[in-house]
Design an enzyme around this catalytic site. Structure first.
Site, PDB file in Angstrom:
ATOM      1  N   ARG A   7      -1.100  14.619  13.028  1.00 26.59           N
ATOM      2  CA  ARG A   7      -0.441  14.207  11.775  1.00 26.59           C
ATOM      3  C   ARG A   7      -0.023  15.489  11.033  1.00 26.59           C
ATOM      4  O   ARG A   7      -0.537  15.829   9.992  1.00 26.59           O
ATOM      5  CB  ARG A   7      -1.377  13.366  10.916  1.00 26.59           C
ATOM      6  CG  ARG A   7      -1.890  12.087  11.556  1.00 26.59           C
ATOM      7  CD  ARG A   7      -0.830  11.042  11.870  1.00 26.59           C
ATOM      8  NE  ARG A   7      -0.133  10.455  10.760  1.00 26.59           N
ATOM      9  CZ  ARG A   7      -0.564   9.412  10.059  1.00 26.59           C
ATOM     10  NH1 ARG A   7      -1.739   8.905  10.321  1.00 26.59           N
ATOM     11  NH2 ARG A   7       0.146   8.902   9.078  1.00 26.59           N
ATOM     12  N   LYS A  35       0.845  -1.209   0.000  1.00 29.60           N
ATOM     13  CA  LYS A  35       0.000   0.000   0.000  1.00 29.60           C
ATOM     14  C   LYS A  35       0.875   1.252   0.000  1.00 29.60           C
ATOM     15  O   LYS A  35       0.645   2.179  -0.765  1.00 29.60           O
ATOM     16  CB  LYS A  35      -0.878   0.004   1.249  1.00 29.60           C
ATOM     17  CG  LYS A  35      -1.565   1.330   1.536  1.00 29.60           C
ATOM     18  CD  LYS A  35      -2.429   1.305   2.776  1.00 29.60           C
ATOM     19  CE  LYS A  35      -1.664   1.512   4.022  1.00 29.60           C
ATOM     20  NZ  LYS A  35      -1.340   2.928   4.311  1.00 29.60           N
ATOM     21  N   ASN A  36       1.914   1.257   0.851  1.00 29.98           N
ATOM     22  CA  ASN A  36       2.713   2.474   1.029  1.00 29.98           C
ATOM     23  C   ASN A  36       3.721   2.687  -0.080  1.00 29.98           C
ATOM     24  O   ASN A  36       4.459   3.668  -0.056  1.00 29.98           O
ATOM     25  CB  ASN A  36       3.389   2.467   2.407  1.00 29.98           C
ATOM     26  CG  ASN A  36       2.355   2.558   3.507  1.00 29.98           C
ATOM     27  OD1 ASN A  36       1.175   2.834   3.244  1.00 29.98           O
ATOM     28  ND2 ASN A  36       2.760   2.287   4.727  1.00 29.98           N
ATOM     29  N   ARG A  77      -8.559  -0.712   4.431  1.00 29.11           N
ATOM     30  CA  ARG A  77      -7.680   0.306   3.835  1.00 29.11           C
ATOM     31  C   ARG A  77      -6.342  -0.309   3.425  1.00 29.11           C
ATOM     32  O   ARG A  77      -5.678   0.171   2.521  1.00 29.11           O
ATOM     33  CB  ARG A  77      -7.438   1.451   4.828  1.00 29.11           C
ATOM     34  CG  ARG A  77      -8.680   2.283   5.103  1.00 29.11           C
ATOM     35  CD  ARG A  77      -8.323   3.521   5.907  1.00 29.11           C
ATOM     36  NE  ARG A  77      -7.171   4.161   5.300  1.00 29.11           N
ATOM     37  CZ  ARG A  77      -6.250   4.818   6.019  1.00 29.11           C
ATOM     38  NH1 ARG A  77      -6.360   4.915   7.306  1.00 29.11           N
ATOM     39  NH2 ARG A  77      -5.221   5.389   5.418  1.00 29.11           N
ATOM     40  N   CYS A  81      -5.198   7.692   9.580  1.00 30.79           N
ATOM     41  CA  CYS A  81      -5.335   7.071  10.909  1.00 30.79           C
ATOM     42  C   CYS A  81      -5.086   8.101  12.011  1.00 30.79           C
ATOM     43  O   CYS A  81      -4.237   8.954  11.906  1.00 30.79           O
ATOM     44  CB  CYS A  81      -4.318   5.945  11.053  1.00 30.79           C
ATOM     45  SG  CYS A  81      -4.696   4.532  10.041  1.00 30.79           S
ATOM     46  N   ASP A 122       4.557   0.465  12.242  1.00 32.45           N
ATOM     47  CA  ASP A 122       3.330  -0.163  11.738  1.00 32.45           C
ATOM     48  C   ASP A 122       3.173  -1.592  12.231  1.00 32.45           C
ATOM     49  O   ASP A 122       2.069  -2.138  12.150  1.00 32.45           O
ATOM     50  CB  ASP A 122       3.323  -0.153  10.203  1.00 32.45           C
ATOM     51  CG  ASP A 122       3.186   1.247   9.660  1.00 32.45           C
ATOM     52  OD1 ASP A 122       3.399   1.427   8.456  1.00 32.45           O
ATOM     53  OD2 ASP A 122       2.888   2.169  10.449  1.00 32.45           O
TER      54      ASP A 122
HETATM   55  C1  EPZ Z   1       4.223   6.757   6.419  1.00 30.43           C
HETATM   56  O1  EPZ Z   1       3.406   7.756   6.998  1.00 30.43           O
HETATM   57  C2  EPZ Z   1       3.326   5.538   6.295  1.00 30.43           C
HETATM   58  N1  EPZ Z   1       2.195   5.860   5.443  1.00 30.43           N
HETATM   59  C3  EPZ Z   1       2.838   5.138   7.687  1.00 30.43           C
HETATM   60  O2  EPZ Z   1       2.073   3.941   7.538  1.00 30.43           O
HETATM   61  C4  EPZ Z   1       4.043   4.828   8.564  1.00 30.43           C
HETATM   62  O3  EPZ Z   1       3.598   4.534   9.870  1.00 30.43           O
HETATM   63  C5  EPZ Z   1       4.964   6.059   8.600  1.00 30.43           C
HETATM   64  O4  EPZ Z   1       5.337   6.428   7.267  1.00 30.43           O
HETATM   65  C6  EPZ Z   1       6.232   5.783   9.390  1.00 30.43           C
HETATM   66  O5  EPZ Z   1       6.901   4.689   8.827  1.00 30.43           O
HETATM   67  C7  EPZ Z   1       2.365   5.856   4.108  1.00 30.43           C
HETATM   68  O6  EPZ Z   1       3.454   5.650   3.601  1.00 30.43           O
HETATM   69  C8  EPZ Z   1       1.149   6.126   3.289  1.00 30.43           C
HETATM   70  P1  EPZ Z   1       6.135  10.085   8.643  1.00 30.43           P
HETATM   71  P2  EPZ Z   1       3.924   9.290   7.080  1.00 30.43           P
HETATM   72  O7  EPZ Z   1       6.023  11.366   7.898  1.00 30.43           O
HETATM   73  O8  EPZ Z   1       4.695   9.621   5.864  1.00 30.43           O
HETATM   74  C9  EPZ Z   1       5.828  13.186  12.203  1.00 30.43           C
HETATM   75  C10 EPZ Z   1       0.201   2.574   7.727  1.00 30.43           C
HETATM   76  O9  EPZ Z   1      -0.295   2.011   8.710  1.00 30.43           O
HETATM   77  N2  EPZ Z   1       5.729  14.188  11.132  1.00 30.43           N
HETATM   78  O10 EPZ Z   1       7.370   9.256   8.469  1.00 30.43           O
HETATM   79  O11 EPZ Z   1       2.761  10.122   7.440  1.00 30.43           O
HETATM   80  C11 EPZ Z   1       4.607  12.307  12.268  1.00 30.43           C
HETATM   81  O12 EPZ Z   1       3.578  12.928  13.029  1.00 30.43           O
HETATM   82  C12 EPZ Z   1       0.668   4.007   7.854  1.00 30.43           C
HETATM   83  O13 EPZ Z   1       0.386   2.037   6.606  1.00 30.43           O
HETATM   84  C13 EPZ Z   1       5.780  15.533  11.464  1.00 30.43           C
HETATM   85  O14 EPZ Z   1       5.898  15.893  12.631  1.00 30.43           O
HETATM   86  O15 EPZ Z   1       4.899   9.181   8.329  1.00 30.43           O
HETATM   87  C14 EPZ Z   1       5.131  11.072  12.912  1.00 30.43           C
HETATM   88  O16 EPZ Z   1       5.185  11.268  14.304  1.00 30.43           O
HETATM   89  C15 EPZ Z   1       0.401   4.592   9.228  1.00 30.43           C
HETATM   90  N3  EPZ Z   1       5.664  16.453  10.479  1.00 30.43           N
HETATM   91  C16 EPZ Z   1       6.553  10.963  12.361  1.00 30.43           C
HETATM   92  O17 EPZ Z   1       6.891  12.270  11.899  1.00 30.43           O
HETATM   93  C17 EPZ Z   1       5.528  16.082   9.161  1.00 30.43           C
HETATM   94  O18 EPZ Z   1       5.461  16.981   8.291  1.00 30.43           O
HETATM   95  C18 EPZ Z   1       6.697   9.980  11.205  1.00 30.43           C
HETATM   96  O19 EPZ Z   1       5.853  10.393  10.190  1.00 30.43           O
HETATM   97  C19 EPZ Z   1       5.475  14.710   8.849  1.00 30.43           C
HETATM   98  C20 EPZ Z   1       5.582  13.781   9.854  1.00 30.43           C
END
Ligand code: EPZ
Length: 430
Positions: A124, A25-26, A400, A119, A308
């Site tokens: 986020r 998915k990702n 999803r 989620c 995850d």
């Molecule tokens: C990706 O989300 C994945 N989703 C998530 O999978 C996964 O948990 C996550 O990466 C971490 O591996 C997809 O790829 C579609 P991040 P993403 O930006 O990109 C903070 C699933 O279950 N952050 O690496 O949103 C954020 O709040 C999903 O398949 C900021 O603060 O994750 C989090 O605490 C859930 N500001 C951390 O960084 C930002 O601008 C990691 O987020 C962006 C993120």
């Protein structure tokens, strides 16, 4: 499929036979966004049938792209885009909508969207995305919950991510493809899905190096043509089925599971007494008897233990001997599955980002509720391993990220059925 659909799961059946691990998915979601940048019809193979993929198809069609699915292949023709915005209703359905920002900017030079949904794992924010794009000279204004972005004075150069955000890395890669010159993304996320995105973009004529490392170099300004890609296997789905067999017991073969992308999960399961072997292009998982706890699992950016898989492994170790400790370092609120596991008889205490799991000899089937995608998967694992029947509500969260769950798990020996929301046959909704 509706919000109120539920699974009825009869626990205690060991899993056997074989399951094919679906496409990731990702990986497919950012690649579908990237297809917007290609003038012509791109082909994406091994696309899982997920509600998030259907949402991404709706976004592509809103933008004016032609999209058709033939089996597991998706054909996306973005030759004549007619819009550069994403409607609020689509933005709110999933976090990955934000990946379209970089792609639409690269394709159209402008983009409007509201903040993404997804989620509920705590706040986020998308500040890292916005900071990265601004470092590329893209002007972004935020008013009334809406983002308006314009590529007015683009400049290639170094982009420093304060945290290796997966989405911010991908958005910066996509936007940088359209900016002449060399851009380097520092402190980039190293998740394998980013390598799949690089593979697609380079097949479309981009020149990107370094995905999978902490520095990604993009030589931008080259027009992109249609490309053909196969989506990599979903490592979190593979981790889920490994944990399901570990928790319920059995001898299961996972076709297309790639150990290197789930190495930390395999290490934890082996330490718990599960046997995992590489065989015939996949992984064979064998588990008998009670698992052993005793580990401290800290979630980290890749290649660390994946956030995850945290809930999923916790559900697996809920029935183990000994005490296991989980530290969730990535998201602020990713323990919402704990209260539901406790309803099943688990002994878990949380304090801030730490959960202490004291293994219990058994879990008892009961009514539980999925509150996000991976919490839902974790509860499914727990119900498979529990004694008696469980009803798992709000399985639309699971839809999803997991395709054909009922068919796959029943094929592997589980006893699980889906009850549509309005049908009788289940207890009161939750
Ligand atoms: C990706 O989300 C994945 N989703 C998530 O999978 C996964 O948990 C996550 O990466 C971490 O591996 C997809 O790829 C579609 P991040 P993403 O930006 O990109 C903070 C699933 O279950 N952050 O690496 O949103 C954020 O709040 C999903 O398949 C900021 O603060 O994750 C989090 O605490 C859930 N500001 C951390 O960084 C930002 O601008 C990691 O987020 C962006 C993120």
């Amino acid at each position: 499929m509706t919000e109120k659909d539920r699974f009825i799961i009869e626990g205690g059946h060991p899993l056997g036979g074989h399951l094919r691990v679906q496409g990731a998915k990702n990986s497919v979601l950012p690649i579908m966004a990237a297809a917007v940048m290609c003038r012509g019809e791109s082909r994406i193979d091994n696309v899982p049938d997920l509600s998030d993929v259907r949402t991404a198809i709706s976004i592509l069609r809103h933008l004016g792209a032609k999209v058709r699915r033939e089996g597991a292949s998706l054909y996306v023709d973005a030759s004549s885009l007619t819009a550069h915005d994403i409607p609020d209703g689509l933005m709110r359905r999933m976090r990955s909508s934000v990946f379209f920002l970089g792609a639409i900017l690269a394709a159209c030079g402008r983009c409007e969207m509201s903040y993404p949904g997804g989620c509920e794992l705590g706040p986020r924010p998308i500040d890292l995305h916005i900071d990265a794009l601004r470092e590329l000279g893209i002007s972004i204004s935020e008013e009334g919950g809406r983002l308006t972005a314009r590529v007015e004075h683009p400049r290639a150069g170094d982009v420093h991510l304060a945290f290796p955000s997966v989405g911010a890395t991908e958005n910066a890669m996509l936007a940088a493809c359209a900016i002449p010159g060399t851009t380097r993304i520092r402190n980039a996320a190293r998740e394998p899905e980013i390598r799949n995105l690089q593979e697609f973009l380079n097949a479309a004529g981009a020149c990107i190096l370094g995905a999978g490392s902490e520095t990604i170099e993009i030589r931008g300004g080259r027009p992109l043509h249609p490309a053909h890609i196969r989506i990599m296997p979903d490592r979190i789905v593979a981790a889920t089925w490994l944990c399901a067999a570990a928790a319920a017991g059995g001898d299961l073969f996972l076709d297309e599971a790639e150990e290197e992308t789930v190495a930390t999960v395999c290490r934890s399961l082996r330490r718990a007494g599960v046997r995992i072997d590489r065989e015939r292009g996949g992984l064979r998982v064998r588990s008998t008897g009670r698992l052993r706890g005793g580990e401290v699992i800290r979630t980290q950016p890749y290649p660390g233990f994946p956030t995850d898989a945290q809930a999923i492994l916790m559900a697996t170790l809920a029935k183990s001997e000994g005490v296991s400790i989980f530290v969730e370092n990535i998201f602020d609120s990713r323990f919402r599955h704990v209260s539901e596991l406790v309803r099943m008889g688990a002994n878990i205490r949380t304090e801030g980002r730490t959960a202490v799991v004291c293994g219990v000899p058994r879990l008892c089937g009961c009514e539980v509720c999925a509150c996000d995608l991976r919490a839902g998967a974790a509860l499914c694992v727990a119900c498979l391993a529990a004694e008696g029947e469980s009803t798992l509500f709000h399985v639309s969260h699971i839809d999803r990220g997991y395709e054909n769950v009922i068919q796959l798990l029943n094929q592997a020996g589980a006893s699980i059925r889906r009850v549509a929301g309005e049908e009788e046959g289940g207890k009161s909704g939750m």
